[in-house]
Design an enzyme around this catalytic site. Structure first.
Site: not given
Ligand code: NDP
Length: 257
Positions: A99, A163
């Site tokens: 995710n 992206y």
């Molecule tokens: P958030 O930014 O709210 O959360 C993402 C989480 O992933 C954070 O805890 C972040 O950590 C962590 N993260 C980012 N980079 C890394 C890394 N290199 N290693 C480990 N952890 C990492 O995003 P969302 O919850 O919204 O998104 C989750 C997924 O859903 C993503 O893949 C996104 O592309 C996808 N998505 C989201 C949508 C939306 O509308 N929200 C729509 C479509 C897809 P940290 O806090 O340290 O940055």
């Protein structure tokens, strides 16, 4: 309970959608390894403004078991370590949920090549690395499942030159991996969320958010829980004959594209 004692890894499980998935899995009795760069949840400008407790604390409140493993999914050795620690702690691995994802705004003339590499490194390479390293363990499970969190942007442009292509590649990687490991009884599927209320939306203006809501058929945005329930379904026995599929969970956003 649909996932009693199943062992699951959720990357990016500290915040947003990953947190929502981790909590729904805990509610269904799974043992959850939260794999993220940091344990403190992100707080957004528009959404998730008051989230404070670590995901594992909330998992335990639900009566389930959880562990946190600090990991950057762009780092192969950290991912290998997190998977091995999860297997050692819980005695195996049944479900991998990739995710973790990032978005860097800007078109081809704005974002740097380093930023392109960074987005693809997390959103595509990171998914491949965790998938590759988890498969040997999932083969030992009777319930092997891989769920990749892609996006509605897998099906169109508009989210930047890194992206959207990375998400489209994840959707196709799901098909390829499903063919490869179907005989091992492991299913591989993607969920393609529409607009979900998380901190990732902070780069948008209020006008852009309003526009996204107008394009969503149902009269509200999605919540992390909406993706969590879809992931529970794909991980459950009810979905044992579904593989290589991508499930739009978008409130009807893509219906209008
Ligand atoms: P958030 O930014 O709210 O959360 C993402 C989480 O992933 C954070 O805890 C972040 O950590 C962590 N993260 C980012 N980079 C890394 C890394 N290199 N290693 C480990 N952890 C990492 O995003 P969302 O919850 O919204 O998104 C989750 C997924 O859903 C993503 O893949 C996104 O592309 C996808 N998505 C989201 C949508 C939306 O509308 N929200 C729509 C479509 C897809 P940290 O806090 O340290 O940055």
């Amino acid at each position: 309970m649909l996932l009693k004692d199943r062992v699951c890894i959720v990357t990016g499980g500290s915040s947003g959608i990953g947190r929502g998935i981790a909590l729904e899995f805990a509610r269904e009795g799974a043992c959850v390894a939260v794999v993220d760069k940091q344990e403190t949840p992100l707080r957004g400008k528009y959404h998730e403004t008051d989230v404070t407790t670590p995901t594992v604390t909330e998992i335990e409140k639900l009566g389930a078991q959880g562990i946190f493993r600090q990991t950057d999914v762009a780092d192969v050795s950290q991912v290998a370590h997190a998977i091995q620690q999860t297997v050692d702690h819980f005695g195996g691995l049944d479900i991998l949920i990739n995710n973790a994802g990032i978005h860097i705004p800007g078109g081809a003339q704005e974002i740097s090549i380093a930023d392109w590499d960074k987005v693809v490194g997390v959103n595509l390479r990171g998914v491949f690395v965790a998938t590759k390293l988890a498969i040997p363990h999932l083969k030992q499970s009777n319930f092997g499942r891989i769920i990749q969190i892609a996006s509605v942007h897998a099906y169109g442009g508009g989210a930047g030159p890194a992206y959207a292509p990375a998400k489209a590649a994840v959707v196709n990687m799901v098909r390829d991996t499903a063919l490869e490991i179907g005989q091992d009884g492991i299913t591989v599927n993607a969920i393609c969320p529409g607009y979900i209320e998380t901190a990732i939306q902070d780069y948008l203006t209020p006008e852009q958010i309003e526009e996204a809501l107008e394009k969503t058929a149902l009269p509200r945005f999605g919540l992390p829980r909406d993706i969590g329930r879809a992931a529970v379904f794909l991980a459950s026995d009810d979905a044992e004959w579904i593989t290589g599929a991508s499930l739009l969970v978008d409130g009807g956003f893509a219906a209008g594209v």
